[in-house]
Motif scaffolding. Structure first.
Motif, PDB file in Angstrom:
ATOM      1  N   GLU A  69      57.802  29.385  37.402  1.00  0.00           N
ATOM      2  CA  GLU A  69      59.107  28.729  37.325  1.00  0.00           C
ATOM      3  C   GLU A  69      59.040  27.311  37.894  1.00  0.00           C
ATOM      4  O   GLU A  69      58.096  26.960  38.612  1.00  0.00           O
ATOM      5  CB  GLU A  69      60.149  29.545  38.082  1.00  0.00           C
ATOM      6  CG  GLU A  69      60.342  30.959  37.562  1.00  0.00           C
ATOM      7  CD  GLU A  69      60.929  31.007  36.168  1.00  0.00           C
ATOM      8  OE1 GLU A  69      61.376  29.953  35.641  1.00  0.00           O
ATOM      9  OE2 GLU A  69      60.951  32.100  35.576  1.00  0.00           O
ATOM     10  N   PRO A  70      60.059  26.491  37.630  1.00  0.00           N
ATOM     11  CA  PRO A  70      60.073  25.127  38.186  1.00  0.00           C
ATOM     12  C   PRO A  70      60.181  25.089  39.702  1.00  0.00           C
ATOM     13  O   PRO A  70      59.895  24.055  40.317  1.00  0.00           O
ATOM     14  CB  PRO A  70      61.309  24.487  37.541  1.00  0.00           C
ATOM     15  CG  PRO A  70      61.613  25.328  36.349  1.00  0.00           C
ATOM     16  CD  PRO A  70      61.184  26.707  36.689  1.00  0.00           C
ATOM     17  N   GLY A  71      60.621  26.172  40.311  1.00  0.00           N
ATOM     18  CA  GLY A  71      60.727  26.249  41.759  1.00  0.00           C
ATOM     19  C   GLY A  71      60.416  27.661  42.222  1.00  0.00           C
ATOM     20  O   GLY A  71      60.299  28.593  41.415  1.00  0.00           O
ATOM     21  N   THR A  72      60.281  27.837  43.521  1.00  0.00           N
ATOM     22  CA  THR A  72      59.959  29.150  44.073  1.00  0.00           C
ATOM     23  C   THR A  72      61.223  30.000  44.231  1.00  0.00           C
ATOM     24  O   THR A  72      62.342  29.498  44.190  1.00  0.00           O
ATOM     25  CB  THR A  72      59.280  28.992  45.442  1.00  0.00           C
ATOM     26  OG1 THR A  72      60.140  28.242  46.311  1.00  0.00           O
ATOM     27  CG2 THR A  72      57.948  28.262  45.313  1.00  0.00           C
ATOM     28  N   ALA A  73      61.006  31.312  44.394  1.00  0.00           N
ATOM     29  CA  ALA A  73      62.071  32.270  44.742  1.00  0.00           C
ATOM     30  C   ALA A  73      63.210  32.291  43.733  1.00  0.00           C
ATOM     31  O   ALA A  73      64.373  32.413  44.098  1.00  0.00           O
ATOM     32  CB  ALA A  73      62.602  31.977  46.153  1.00  0.00           C
ATOM     33  N   ARG A  74      62.877  32.210  42.438  1.00  0.00           N
ATOM     34  CA  ARG A  74      63.908  32.141  41.408  1.00  0.00           C
ATOM     35  C   ARG A  74      64.372  33.521  40.917  1.00  0.00           C
ATOM     36  O   ARG A  74      65.362  33.608  40.198  1.00  0.00           O
ATOM     37  CB  ARG A  74      63.394  31.334  40.211  1.00  0.00           C
ATOM     38  CG  ARG A  74      63.120  29.859  40.511  1.00  0.00           C
ATOM     39  CD  ARG A  74      64.396  29.115  40.884  1.00  0.00           C
ATOM     40  NE  ARG A  74      64.154  27.727  41.246  1.00  0.00           N
ATOM     41  CZ  ARG A  74      64.179  26.715  40.372  1.00  0.00           C
ATOM     42  NH1 ARG A  74      64.397  26.948  39.088  1.00  0.00           N
ATOM     43  NH2 ARG A  74      63.961  25.479  40.785  1.00  0.00           N
ATOM     44  N   HIS A  75      63.653  34.578  41.273  1.00  0.00           N
ATOM     45  CA  HIS A  75      63.988  35.883  40.715  1.00  0.00           C
ATOM     46  C   HIS A  75      64.424  36.851  41.823  1.00  0.00           C
ATOM     47  O   HIS A  75      65.474  36.655  42.408  1.00  0.00           O
ATOM     48  CB  HIS A  75      62.824  36.398  39.870  1.00  0.00           C
ATOM     49  CG  HIS A  75      62.617  35.552  38.640  1.00  0.00           C
ATOM     50  ND1 HIS A  75      63.525  35.499  37.609  1.00  0.00           N
ATOM     51  CD2 HIS A  75      61.626  34.677  38.313  1.00  0.00           C
ATOM     52  CE1 HIS A  75      63.110  34.658  36.684  1.00  0.00           C
ATOM     53  NE2 HIS A  75      61.964  34.130  37.091  1.00  0.00           N
ATOM     54  N   GLN A  76      63.661  37.874  42.130  1.00  0.00           N
ATOM     55  CA  GLN A  76      64.150  38.889  43.070  1.00  0.00           C
ATOM     56  C   GLN A  76      64.496  38.298  44.436  1.00  0.00           C
ATOM     57  O   GLN A  76      65.497  38.682  45.047  1.00  0.00           O
ATOM     58  CB  GLN A  76      63.107  40.001  43.223  1.00  0.00           C
ATOM     59  CG  GLN A  76      62.906  40.808  41.945  1.00  0.00           C
ATOM     60  CD  GLN A  76      61.907  41.927  42.143  1.00  0.00           C
ATOM     61  OE1 GLN A  76      62.258  43.089  42.236  1.00  0.00           O
ATOM     62  NE2 GLN A  76      60.635  41.555  42.201  1.00  0.00           N
ATOM     63  N   THR A  77      63.703  37.363  44.922  1.00  0.00           N
ATOM     64  CA  THR A  77      63.959  36.790  46.247  1.00  0.00           C
ATOM     65  C   THR A  77      65.296  36.067  46.306  1.00  0.00           C
ATOM     66  O   THR A  77      66.033  36.186  47.295  1.00  0.00           O
ATOM     67  CB  THR A  77      62.831  35.809  46.620  1.00  0.00           C
ATOM     68  OG1 THR A  77      61.588  36.507  46.617  1.00  0.00           O
ATOM     69  CG2 THR A  77      63.082  35.195  47.996  1.00  0.00           C
ATOM     70  N   GLY A  78      65.606  35.313  45.263  1.00  0.00           N
ATOM     71  CA  GLY A  78      66.811  34.497  45.291  1.00  0.00           C
ATOM     72  C   GLY A  78      68.026  35.162  44.685  1.00  0.00           C
ATOM     73  O   GLY A  78      69.089  34.532  44.603  1.00  0.00           O
ATOM     74  N   ARG A  79      67.890  36.444  44.272  1.00  0.00           N
ATOM     75  CA  ARG A  79      68.999  37.120  43.588  1.00  0.00           C
ATOM     76  C   ARG A  79      69.239  38.500  44.199  1.00  0.00           C
ATOM     77  O   ARG A  79      69.348  39.498  43.481  1.00  0.00           O
ATOM     78  CB  ARG A  79      68.678  37.251  42.092  1.00  0.00           C
ATOM     79  CG  ARG A  79      68.740  35.926  41.327  1.00  0.00           C
ATOM     80  CD  ARG A  79      68.296  36.130  39.897  1.00  0.00           C
ATOM     81  NE  ARG A  79      68.566  34.981  39.040  1.00  0.00           N
ATOM     82  CZ  ARG A  79      69.639  34.819  38.292  1.00  0.00           C
ATOM     83  NH1 ARG A  79      70.598  35.755  38.289  1.00  0.00           N
ATOM     84  NH2 ARG A  79      69.789  33.763  37.530  1.00  0.00           N
ATOM     85  N   ASN A  80      69.320  38.566  45.498  1.00  0.00           N
ATOM     86  CA  ASN A  80      69.627  39.841  46.148  1.00  0.00           C
ATOM     87  C   ASN A  80      70.799  39.655  47.097  1.00  0.00           C
ATOM     88  O   ASN A  80      71.337  38.562  47.230  1.00  0.00           O
ATOM     89  CB  ASN A  80      68.390  40.408  46.863  1.00  0.00           C
ATOM     90  CG  ASN A  80      67.851  39.466  47.920  1.00  0.00           C
ATOM     91  OD1 ASN A  80      68.566  39.044  48.820  1.00  0.00           O
ATOM     92  ND2 ASN A  80      66.572  39.118  47.802  1.00  0.00           N
ATOM     93  N   SER A  81      71.185  40.724  47.755  1.00  0.00           N
ATOM     94  CA  SER A  81      72.382  40.664  48.595  1.00  0.00           C
ATOM     95  C   SER A  81      72.111  40.102  49.983  1.00  0.00           C
ATOM     96  O   SER A  81      73.038  39.981  50.790  1.00  0.00           O
ATOM     97  CB  SER A  81      73.012  42.060  48.709  1.00  0.00           C
ATOM     98  OG  SER A  81      72.077  42.991  49.200  1.00  0.00           O
TER      99      SER A  81
END
Length: 423
Positions: free
Chosen positions: A53-65
């Motif tokens: 991705e263009p940046g880090t933490a775009r999926h599970q890391t950045g989309r949790n509670s």
């Protein structure tokens, strides 16, 4: 030089020109924690992180509670239990040291039906086995913590909190880079080649080839694909589940002070619809768990036919569906009906009405499913020549990312000689 390299040199082979010592595929919190741990355990080790991705933490890391889990749910002796109990305390200390927004709120686990009471008591016993401070509450005592929550009984877990895991990942990236690591974004891995005595060669989508002594696969939603690119049979397949959230309207956020969870069903690795006040004061409700139609399928409209065909055609997916179709039907109903989703919330928070809910960003969980249809319920770490694969890192992976990173770093350093190699 490693033993393999010396042997190859003894046969007249030319020395391998490595670009780095360790390549980490995946710039989520686990991959970044691994890079950070490598630079701390063996200063001078050349580490490169490749993130598509263009940046880090775009999926599970950045989309949790954003919940810092205590470890109370996890089976004693499991990697989940060990890493979560260690990681919760470490995460709070890490956030405090580096100025990452966080709050130690505590959590209520609330039984709303009599059939849940034995499971609630068993959770209390498990918490004590782990050394987690728990307090059993009656109906009247629940209101002292959450005045608007109703239940027959509850557990108060004191070591649970919230933080901004995206900010944690940013901090890990900065610390790793300050120690000499390289984090390359926009670098999707398209081919992997391993040869005895010659380490690992990786080609990215732009044609760049990088050579390393060892590779760590922290690719999350794509970890099984990366394992197959390396020539390894992962023995599982990632089946993506979308977690859908709502938020309480701002004028109704007062209904929740901290964290409120239902008693989980031990047959599933999901914790059910829960209530989470984040570090920004927003109250998230959810998630429910529905099959995603793509590995990064954050909405019903995102469909990738090839990925969907891979999921549907996998024997483990079909066996899982046959085993759990009733549970899945309930999740689908809550996905399609705000009223049904509200009913799940009202079990804990009776004052909520459908009009109090606002759609919020969804996440996708990278759930490892085994060929027999069972859902992998613990971290799966597999070693292969020159390679460590992280094949299942579900919640509480973010909470436990610091000890997980050390564990992975220890394994890969053993492959390259146990310390920073001579260059």
């Amino acid at each position: 030089m490693t033993t393999e390299e010396n042997t190859a040199a003894g046969r007249g082979a030319r020395p391998v020109p490595y670009d780095c010592d360790v390549l980490v595929v995946g710039g989520g919190i686990v991959g970044l924690s691994t890079a950070y741990a490598l630079t701390r355990a063996a200063p001078g080790t050349r580490v490169t992180v490749l993130e598509k991705e263009p940046g880090t933490a775009r999926h599970q890391t950045g989309r949790n509670s954003g919940v810092i889990h205590s470890g109370i749910y996890y089976r004693p002796g499991s990697l989940k239990a060990r890493f979560a109990v260690e990681g919760a305390a470490e995460m709070v200390a890490f956030c405090a040291e580096h100025g990452v927004p966080h709050e130690l709120t505590g959590k209520l686990i609330v039984a709303t039906e009599r059939a849940e009471l034995p499971r609630l008591h068993a959770l209390a016993q498990r918490g004590r086995e782990h050394g987690i401070p728990v307090r059993e509450l009656g109906p009247a005592q629940i209101g002292a913590y959450e005045p608007h929550v109703r239940g027959l009984a509850a557990l108060h877990v004191g070591t649970t909190g919230v933080c901004d895991f995206g900010a944690v990942a940013d901090t890990l990236s900065r610390l790793a880079r300050d120690a000499g690591a390289v984090v390359r974004c926009g670098a999707e891995v398209t081919a992997i080649d391993r040869r005895p005595g010659r380490g690992v060669a990786v080609r990215t989508a732009d044609g760049t080839v990088l050579r390393a002594r060892a590779l760590v696969n922290c690719a999350g939603l794509h970890c099984d694909r990366i394992a197959r690119l390396a020539g390894d049979d992962p023995g599982m397949r990632i089946v993506p589940f979308r977690g859908e959230y709502h938020e309480l309207a701002p004028d109704r956020a007062f209904l929740v002070r901290g964290l409120v969870y239902p008693v989980p069903d031990p047959a599933f690795p999901f914790l059910g619809v829960h209530l989470t006040r984040g570090v920004d004061g927003t109250v998230h409700l959810g998630p429910n768990a529905v099959p995603a139609l793509a590995r990064e399928g954050y909405g019903w409209g995102i469909v990738r036919p090839r990925e969907l065909a891979g999921t549907v055609g996998y024997a483990g997916s079909l066996r899982m569906a046959r085993r759990h179709w009733r549970y899945g039907a309930g999740e689908l109903r809550r996905s399609l009906s705000r009223r049904a989703f509200t009913a799940a919330v009202r079990r804990l928070l009776p004052e909520v009405e459908p009009g109090d809910l606002r759609p919020a960003a969804a996440g996708v969980r990278a759930q490892a499913v085994l060929p027999d249809g069972s859902l992998a319920d613990d971290f799966l770490l597999r070693e292969a020549p020159h390679t460590v694969h992280v094949l299942n890192a579900p919640s509480p992976a973010a909470t436990a990312s610091l000890p997980i990173g050390r564990e992975i770093a220890g394994r890969v350093l053993a492959m390259v000689g146990g310390s920073a190699p001579r260059h």
